[in-house]
Motif scaffolding. Structure first.
Motif, PDB file in Angstrom:
ATOM      1  N   ASP A 163      12.340 -37.914   6.525  1.00 38.28           N
ATOM      2  CA  ASP A 163      11.104 -37.183   6.833  1.00 38.28           C
ATOM      3  C   ASP A 163      11.380 -36.042   7.819  1.00 38.28           C
ATOM      4  O   ASP A 163      10.858 -34.932   7.664  1.00 38.28           O
ATOM      5  N   GLN A 164      12.210 -36.312   8.829  1.00 37.09           N
ATOM      6  CA  GLN A 164      12.568 -35.281   9.810  1.00 37.09           C
ATOM      7  C   GLN A 164      13.363 -34.155   9.143  1.00 37.09           C
ATOM      8  O   GLN A 164      13.172 -32.978   9.457  1.00 37.09           O
TER       9      GLN A 164
ATOM     10  N   ALA B 277      10.436 -26.043   7.481  1.00 32.09           N
ATOM     11  CA  ALA B 277       9.750 -25.582   8.695  1.00 32.09           C
ATOM     12  C   ALA B 277       8.985 -24.266   8.527  1.00 32.09           C
ATOM     13  O   ALA B 277       7.871 -24.142   9.036  1.00 32.09           O
TER      14      ALA B 277
ATOM     15  N   ARG C 133       4.251 -25.984   1.031  1.00 31.87           N
ATOM     16  CA  ARG C 133       5.102 -27.135   0.725  1.00 31.87           C
ATOM     17  C   ARG C 133       4.609 -27.848  -0.539  1.00 31.87           C
ATOM     18  O   ARG C 133       5.409 -28.229  -1.391  1.00 31.87           O
TER      19      ARG C 133
ATOM     20  N   THR D 220       3.933 -23.409   5.199  1.00 35.74           N
ATOM     21  CA  THR D 220       2.687 -24.086   5.541  1.00 35.74           C
ATOM     22  C   THR D 220       2.565 -25.351   4.695  1.00 35.74           C
ATOM     23  O   THR D 220       3.269 -25.490   3.689  1.00 35.74           O
ATOM     24  N   PRO D 221       1.670 -26.252   5.073  1.00 33.29           N
ATOM     25  CA  PRO D 221       1.458 -27.435   4.228  1.00 33.29           C
ATOM     26  C   PRO D 221       1.098 -27.061   2.777  1.00 33.29           C
ATOM     27  O   PRO D 221       1.593 -27.697   1.838  1.00 33.29           O
TER      28      PRO D 221
ATOM     29  N   THR E 239      12.634 -42.394   8.029  1.00 37.71           N
ATOM     30  CA  THR E 239      12.214 -41.557   9.158  1.00 37.71           C
ATOM     31  C   THR E 239      13.141 -40.348   9.290  1.00 37.71           C
ATOM     32  O   THR E 239      12.687 -39.215   9.473  1.00 37.71           O
TER      33      THR E 239
ATOM     34  N   GLN F 175      13.127 -33.245   5.997  1.00 39.37           N
ATOM     35  CA  GLN F 175      12.176 -32.456   5.206  1.00 39.37           C
ATOM     36  C   GLN F 175      11.445 -31.456   6.097  1.00 39.37           C
ATOM     37  O   GLN F 175      11.252 -30.297   5.720  1.00 39.37           O
ATOM     38  N   ASP F 176      11.031 -31.915   7.277  1.00 40.02           N
ATOM     39  CA  ASP F 176      10.336 -31.013   8.196  1.00 40.02           C
ATOM     40  C   ASP F 176      11.232 -29.878   8.655  1.00 40.02           C
ATOM     41  O   ASP F 176      10.788 -28.733   8.772  1.00 40.02           O
ATOM     42  N   THR F 177      12.502 -30.166   8.916  1.00 38.21           N
ATOM     43  CA  THR F 177      13.451 -29.124   9.314  1.00 38.21           C
ATOM     44  C   THR F 177      13.671 -28.135   8.179  1.00 38.21           C
ATOM     45  O   THR F 177      13.615 -26.918   8.378  1.00 38.21           O
TER      46      THR F 177
END
Length: 143
Positions: free
Chosen positions: A112-113, A120, A127, A123-124, A109, A115-117
């Protein structure tokens, strides 16, 4: 290549992003009292099941002495269990414990956070394309 051109060189940019990503991962895992080696070992045990210390090291790309040290830390926290291999008493078989599974879930988890940071501003679709390009580079240079 002058200094300004260096800042747009792909090798320089990749290195800068990798350094930032490494810091994010280090700090994220450190908040759980973990390191990257811990995550790699727990994930390998979850994915492939019980294994010898030597097999884990090979699978994770971790030096033998570092595997032993990391497994000592994980065992002290009851995240893995080492038992003698019934076929070869000189070897240990390492097994993921239930607390180890929960810790892996927490670290996943966190990752995953991270990776999002890190990604950011993308766009999908960006990525996905970045992952495709980096994978192509890595595959090429592993040959």
């Amino acid at each position: 290549m002058g200094p300004a051109a260096l800042r747009t060189a792909p090798s320089w940019l990749i290195n800068q992003v990798a350094t930032h990503a490494g810091r994010l991962v280090h700090d994220g895992f450190a908040a759980h009292g973990a390191r990257g080696y811990h995550y790699r070992l727990l994930a390998a045990l979850h994915e492939h099941g019980p294994a010898s210390q030597a097999d884990l090291g090979r699978r994770c790309g971790i030096d033998r002495s570092d595997v032993v040290a990391a497994l000592n830390e994980l065992a002290a926290r009851d995240l893995v269990r080492r038992t003698p291999d019934p076929d070869d008493r000189r070897r240990n078989v390492v097994t993921l414990t239930e607390p180890g599974r929960r810790e892996l879930d927490r670290l996943t988890t966190t990752l995953d956070q991270i990776q999002d940071t890190l990604l950011a501003p993308l766009t999908p679709a960006d990525r996905t394309e970045l992952t495709r390009l980096l994978t192509a580079l890595l595959d090429h240079h592993r040959q």
